[in-house]
Scaffold this active site. Sequence first.
Site, PDB file in Angstrom:
ATOM      1  N   ASP A  12       0.976  -1.269  -0.068  1.00 24.28           N
ATOM      2  CA  ASP A  12      -0.028  -0.018  -0.001  1.00 24.28           C
ATOM      3  C   ASP A  12       0.919   1.282  -0.125  1.00 24.28           C
ATOM      4  O   ASP A  12       2.264   1.106   0.156  1.00 24.28           O
ATOM      5  CB  ASP A  12      -0.950  -0.008   1.100  1.00 24.28           C
ATOM      6  CG  ASP A  12      -2.186   1.254   1.083  1.00 24.28           C
ATOM      7  OD1 ASP A  12      -2.504   1.278   0.128  1.00 24.28           O
ATOM      8  OD2 ASP A  12      -2.220   1.746   2.245  1.00 24.28           O
ATOM      9  N   SER A  13       0.215   2.320  -0.370  1.00 25.28           N
ATOM     10  CA  SER A  13       1.099   3.686  -0.200  1.00 25.28           C
ATOM     11  C   SER A  13       1.398   4.154   1.324  1.00 25.28           C
ATOM     12  O   SER A  13       2.456   4.926   1.353  1.00 25.28           O
ATOM     13  CB  SER A  13       0.208   4.799  -0.749  1.00 25.28           C
ATOM     14  OG  SER A  13      -1.006   5.019  -0.179  1.00 25.28           O
ATOM     15  N   TYR A  44      -0.649   8.650  -2.928  1.00 26.70           N
ATOM     16  CA  TYR A  44      -0.871   8.294  -4.176  1.00 26.70           C
ATOM     17  C   TYR A  44      -1.986   9.209  -5.356  1.00 26.70           C
ATOM     18  O   TYR A  44      -1.830   9.300  -6.167  1.00 26.70           O
ATOM     19  CB  TYR A  44      -1.150   6.866  -4.520  1.00 26.70           C
ATOM     20  CG  TYR A  44       0.038   6.028  -4.346  1.00 26.70           C
ATOM     21  CD1 TYR A  44       1.339   6.355  -4.251  1.00 26.70           C
ATOM     22  CD2 TYR A  44      -0.136   4.592  -4.484  1.00 26.70           C
ATOM     23  CE1 TYR A  44       2.250   5.373  -4.182  1.00 26.70           C
ATOM     24  CE2 TYR A  44       0.928   3.580  -4.681  1.00 26.70           C
ATOM     25  CZ  TYR A  44       2.276   4.171  -4.326  1.00 26.70           C
ATOM     26  OH  TYR A  44       3.075   3.440  -4.055  1.00 26.70           O
ATOM     27  N   GLY A  45      -3.165   9.534  -4.510  1.00 31.47           N
ATOM     28  CA  GLY A  45      -4.112  10.039  -4.893  1.00 31.47           C
ATOM     29  C   GLY A  45      -3.829  11.285  -5.705  1.00 31.47           C
ATOM     30  O   GLY A  45      -4.875  11.705  -6.593  1.00 31.47           O
ATOM     31  N   CYS A  76      -4.384  -1.369  -2.267  1.00 34.87           N
ATOM     32  CA  CYS A  76      -4.701   0.151  -2.628  1.00 34.87           C
ATOM     33  C   CYS A  76      -5.469   0.212  -3.630  1.00 34.87           C
ATOM     34  O   CYS A  76      -5.161  -0.047  -4.872  1.00 34.87           O
ATOM     35  CB  CYS A  76      -3.216   0.777  -2.668  1.00 34.87           C
ATOM     36  SG  CYS A  76      -3.547   2.368  -3.247  1.00 34.87           S
ATOM     37  N   ASN A  77      -6.653   1.111  -3.585  1.00 33.35           N
ATOM     38  CA  ASN A  77      -7.756   1.196  -4.582  1.00 33.35           C
ATOM     39  C   ASN A  77      -6.965   2.027  -5.634  1.00 33.35           C
ATOM     40  O   ASN A  77      -7.016   1.500  -6.785  1.00 33.35           O
ATOM     41  CB  ASN A  77      -8.877   2.009  -4.144  1.00 33.35           C
ATOM     42  CG  ASN A  77      -9.786   0.944  -3.401  1.00 33.35           C
ATOM     43  OD1 ASN A  77     -10.555   0.258  -4.007  1.00 33.35           O
ATOM     44  ND2 ASN A  77      -9.622   0.722  -2.055  1.00 33.35           N
ATOM     45  N   THR A  78      -6.047   3.002  -5.334  1.00 31.51           N
ATOM     46  CA  THR A  78      -5.683   3.968  -6.333  1.00 31.51           C
ATOM     47  C   THR A  78      -4.587   3.047  -7.268  1.00 31.51           C
ATOM     48  O   THR A  78      -4.696   3.126  -8.661  1.00 31.51           O
ATOM     49  CB  THR A  78      -4.996   5.216  -5.742  1.00 31.51           C
ATOM     50  OG1 THR A  78      -6.252   5.809  -5.096  1.00 31.51           O
ATOM     51  CG2 THR A  78      -4.404   6.018  -7.058  1.00 31.51           C
ATOM     52  N   GLU A 154      -3.409   7.940   8.589  1.00 32.11           N
ATOM     53  CA  GLU A 154      -2.055   8.087   9.047  1.00 32.11           C
ATOM     54  C   GLU A 154      -1.876   8.593  10.315  1.00 32.11           C
ATOM     55  O   GLU A 154      -0.980   8.084  11.233  1.00 32.11           O
ATOM     56  CB  GLU A 154      -1.340   8.712   8.045  1.00 32.11           C
ATOM     57  CG  GLU A 154      -1.207   8.105   6.695  1.00 32.11           C
ATOM     58  CD  GLU A 154      -0.440   7.075   6.364  1.00 32.11           C
ATOM     59  OE1 GLU A 154       0.676   6.848   7.081  1.00 32.11           O
ATOM     60  OE2 GLU A 154      -0.603   6.035   5.424  1.00 32.11           O
ATOM     61  N   CYS A 190     -10.729   3.307  -0.322  1.00 29.55           N
ATOM     62  CA  CYS A 190      -9.504   3.669  -0.023  1.00 29.55           C
ATOM     63  C   CYS A 190      -9.086   2.816   1.106  1.00 29.55           C
ATOM     64  O   CYS A 190     -10.156   2.984   1.984  1.00 29.55           O
ATOM     65  CB  CYS A 190      -8.996   5.134   0.197  1.00 29.55           C
ATOM     66  SG  CYS A 190      -7.415   5.372   0.618  1.00 29.55           S
ATOM     67  N   THR A 191      -8.232   1.981   1.186  1.00 30.53           N
ATOM     68  CA  THR A 191      -8.060   1.022   2.291  1.00 30.53           C
ATOM     69  C   THR A 191      -7.653   1.776   3.410  1.00 30.53           C
ATOM     70  O   THR A 191      -8.008   1.249   4.571  1.00 30.53           O
ATOM     71  CB  THR A 191      -6.951   0.126   1.833  1.00 30.53           C
ATOM     72  OG1 THR A 191      -5.567   0.726   1.659  1.00 30.53           O
ATOM     73  CG2 THR A 191      -7.204  -0.783   0.908  1.00 30.53           C
ATOM     74  N   HIS A 192      -7.388   3.185   3.481  1.00 28.74           N
ATOM     75  CA  HIS A 192      -7.161   4.126   4.485  1.00 28.74           C
ATOM     76  C   HIS A 192      -8.453   4.371   5.418  1.00 28.74           C
ATOM     77  O   HIS A 192      -8.446   4.255   6.533  1.00 28.74           O
ATOM     78  CB  HIS A 192      -6.502   5.306   4.255  1.00 28.74           C
ATOM     79  CG  HIS A 192      -5.088   5.138   4.056  1.00 28.74           C
ATOM     80  ND1 HIS A 192      -4.398   4.790   2.975  1.00 28.74           N
ATOM     81  CD2 HIS A 192      -3.981   5.601   5.011  1.00 28.74           C
ATOM     82  CE1 HIS A 192      -2.876   4.845   3.157  1.00 28.74           C
ATOM     83  NE2 HIS A 192      -2.799   5.443   4.343  1.00 28.74           N
TER      84      HIS A 192
END
Length: 265
Positions: A12-13, A44-45, A76-78, A154, A190-192
Amino acid sequence: MVDPAAPILIFDSGVGGLSVLAEVRKLLPDAPVIYVADQAALPYGDKTEAEIAARVAGLLGRLAERYHPRLICIACNTASTIALGMVREVLETPIVGTVPAIKPAAEMTKTGVIGLLGTAATIRQAYVDNLEAEFASDKTLLRHAAPELVGAAELKLRGGTPDPAIFARAVEGLRAQAGGADIDTAVLACTHFPLLEDELGAAFGGKVNFVDGAQGIARRIAYLTQGQSFDRQQPDFAIVTGDKHDDPALLQAFEPYGIAKICSL
């Protein structure tokens, strides 16, 4: 034959993929895992498709060569909506991607109005258009880019307290659209974002059901690795790009997910 010590690599990012790791642990508690956070390029977005595709393919190529994973999950979806096809073309390792959970949301909604929160890069992808056309053509899908939520997740996992206004703005971005008052199901694309479900639920007023892809991803990983043996020969660890691999707060965020140390790439 798969080496029993070969890890599952979750990429992931940042810390968002921990929401996926948590579900993988439930189904495959004995599987060795390497978690990779590309903190150097976070978020990343706000990057172009070309930048994301080149970076993800390059990093995963290096990681596959060095660690020989049995499977790679792009959590990560992006990254998945942009680079999944490219990565599958260049690597022989099985790849599991992450895409917005529009199908289950369409099956769940009672009002027929679905909200989707993601990064700017994710919500503009044709991949999302295709998912909507295939699974929600008779529904109303409202999209909103909420990049602030990435930083909020984060911060939260490092022990901080995000500004509640961030969640209010994300919700208002959906509610303010035509039909937004009728949203009863929200896709966290978004996995966040699942890491912030409590805060988002409060901002929505508790009137929305949330859907994300973590459980489905874990089931897919379990399916692809069924019949394989697992031998965790060392504690699981994380790899972090950039200069934050020695951040004590980051290690503290990883520890509840079974990550014992952080290494640099």
